[in-house]
Design an enzyme around this catalytic site. Structure first.
Site, PDB file in Angstrom:
ATOM      1  N   SER A   5      57.079  77.938 118.924  1.00  0.00           N
ATOM      2  CA  SER A   5      57.454  78.831 120.145  1.00  0.00           C
ATOM      3  C   SER A   5      58.743  79.477 119.704  1.00  0.00           C
ATOM      4  CB  SER A   5      57.704  77.755 121.424  1.00  0.00           C
ATOM      5  OG  SER A   5      57.570  78.282 122.614  1.00  0.00           O
TER       6      SER A   5
ATOM      7  N   HIS B  71      50.026  75.133 125.237  1.00  0.00           N
ATOM      8  CA  HIS B  71      51.231  75.443 124.527  1.00  0.00           C
ATOM      9  C   HIS B  71      51.681  74.217 123.899  1.00  0.00           C
ATOM     10  CE1 HIS B  71      54.602  78.325 123.497  1.00  0.00           C
ATOM     11  NE2 HIS B  71      55.323  77.361 123.929  1.00  0.00           N
TER      12      HIS B  71
HETATM   13  C1  GCU Z   1      59.604  80.591 127.178  1.00  0.00           C
HETATM   14  C2  GCU Z   1      59.709  81.899 126.214  1.00  0.00           C
HETATM   15  C3  GCU Z   1      58.893  82.138 125.152  1.00  0.00           C
HETATM   16  C4  GCU Z   1      59.145  80.959 124.138  1.00  0.00           C
HETATM   17  C5  GCU Z   1      58.991  79.586 124.949  1.00  0.00           C
HETATM   18  C6  GCU Z   1      59.561  78.395 123.954  1.00  0.00           C
HETATM   19  O1  GCU Z   1      58.449  80.238 127.340  1.00  0.00           O
HETATM   20  O2  GCU Z   1      59.148  82.929 127.351  1.00  0.00           O
HETATM   21  O3  GCU Z   1      59.003  83.298 124.388  1.00  0.00           O
HETATM   22  O4  GCU Z   1      58.288  81.135 123.129  1.00  0.00           O
HETATM   23  O5  GCU Z   1      59.924  79.755 126.110  1.00  0.00           O
HETATM   24  O6  GCU Z   1      60.162  78.574 123.005  1.00  0.00           O
HETATM   25  O7  GCU Z   1      59.369  77.327 124.732  1.00  0.00           O
END
Ligand code: GCU
Length: 423
Positions: A263, A404
């Site tokens: 992420s 995710h």
């Molecule tokens: C949020 C953000 C993403 C990121 C994610 C994370 O959802 O919008 O860009 O990748 O956090 O790091 O968990």
């Protein structure tokens, strides 16, 4: 400009729900709504010449692109600094059921009157001299990575924590993120696992008074300049400092360091891998916007979303591209190309539309021409592969079924990919 076809005949619709983990806006997106665009040319230099050898890529085009990402996207690191001492806090040869060496080290950084400390947790497979390692930041503290009670909490034992620290660092979250890290699996495969809490380098908030930024300020400076580093570049910088440490650590093979991130930390891994060629392999897990996904697709999270919700992540210069992606002199396929010819792996998840799985795939596809200059195989298929059918060329890609996250399936792929590509 080469025309890049992104419209796909079938219509997929996704509903993105807001999640507790982040500020995800509620939005509906379909492939049919992705705007048509041209990607900036990877292999035409700023003076218009065609780049068709690895030499001209390295001498001309790669530095141009690196400079654009540095000044326009992630921000420039204002100076040089490495750790001035590494203090061993713990060493055990009977960790993880006698399968691993556990070592915990504090890296101290000092400049002027300011300092920070990174606590590095290492599990290294016993009996392997100079182990190849997976290196990556964690979100919730080293103690959340495994239930091992000897993992220090921010460098301390539970008895040493103050009431405030106990409340903030939550010792009862020990092992909570075990499934994301799979330490036992990694060690059984002959790799080490090395991790640091990303907040050690820069706490993840829109506040530049703390963390590593403050060590570099000129007199009276309180914020980075518009072209200077945001938090992602600071975290990337921290990974390079762990690499400096590996160069002094005989238990680790510094020529076999696989940089991993999930992420926002996947965005970090890609930028660290692009800006520091000492990392042998780079893995981006569900990195999305500002990571592997093409910004011009505006699918899921857009540049304006990320800069609004996380104003501290990128250089201030990047904010001028909010709702203005076509003005970007780069797109994220160029970030992946900067890692060539080293192996790079991009992983998506099927229920993660916010990170634009197809945009992550198309980025790897568009970076392939640079890998080909080195005679390496990038991505040969034109369409995103079906779920759970990984590609393990020098560019790796998979679309895992599910949300995710980082799962045992993802780690199985990263281990196989590393077995294949490490010398
Ligand atoms: C949020 C953000 C993403 C990121 C994610 C994370 O959802 O919008 O860009 O990748 O956090 O790091 O968990």
């Amino acid at each position: 400009m080469r025309s890049f076809i992104i419209s796909i005949p079938f219509v997929l619709s996704f509903i993105i729900n807001s999640s507790a983990q982040s500020k995800r806006s509620t939005t509906i997106k379909t492939e049919a709504l992705v705007p048509k665009f041209n990607l900036p040319e990877l292999l035409i230099s700023e003076n218009g010449s065609q780049i068709n050898t690895k030499e001209t890529w390295e001498q001309i085009r790669r530095p141009e692109i690196l400079e654009l990402f540095t000044n326009q996207v992630y921000g420039k690191v204002p100076g040089k600094l490495t750790f001035h001492k590494a203090v061993v806090l713990d060493y055990s040869e009977v960790a993880l059921g006698n399968k691993a060496i556990r070592k915990q080290v504090a890296l101290h950084f000092e400049k002027g009157s300011k300092s920070i400390e990174m606590i590095v947790l290492m599990y290294l497979p016993k009996g392997v001299k100079n182990a190849p390692v997976f290196l990556g930041y964690n979100f919730s503290g080293n103690h959340a990575v495994h239930a091992d009670p000897a993992i220090l909490i921010s460098g301390k034992t539970v008895a040493q924590l103050s009431p405030n620290e106990l409340a903030r660092l939550k010792p009862d979250s020990r092992g909570k993120r075990n499934s994301r890290w799979q330490a036992d699996k990694i060690v059984a495969a002959g790799y080490g696992l090395v991790t640091v809490d990303y907040g050690d380098v820069d706490p993840d908030k829109n506040d530049f008074s703390d963390g590593i930024h403050a060590l570099f300020y000129e007199e009276n400076q309180t914020n980075p300049e518009p072209h200077q580093w945001g938090s992602l570049a600071a975290w990337a910088w921290g990974m390079s400092r762990v690499m400096d440490y590996f160069e002094t650590e005989t238990l680790v093979d510094e020529n076999s360091v696989i940089l991993f991130g999930h992420s926002r930390l996947g965005k970090t891994a890609l930028w660290a891998g692009a800006s520091d060629s000492r990392f042998s392999i780079v893995i981006s897990n569900n990195s999305g916007c500002g990571g592997a996904a093409l910004s011009r697709r505006r699918f899921g999270e857009k540049v304006s979303d990320i800069n609004t919700n996380f104003p501290h992540w990128f250089a201030k210069n990047f904010h001028q591209y909010n709702e203005n992606e076509l003005a970007l002199p780069i797109d994220q396929h160029m970030l992946i190309a900067l890692i060539a010819p080293r192996p790079v792996y991009v992983a998506s998840a099927s229920l993660d539309p916010w990170a634009d799985p197809n945009g992550e795939f198309l980025s790897t596809k568009a970076a392939t021409s640079v890998y080909e200059l080195y005679g390496k195989k990038g991505i040969e298929v034109d369409r995103q592969p079906a779920v759970n059918t990984p590609i393990h060329n020098t560019i790796g890609y998979h679309l895992r079924e599910g949300k995710h996250n980082v799962t045992a399936y993802d780690w199985d792929q990263y281990i196989q990919f590393s077995n294949l590509h490490l010398n």
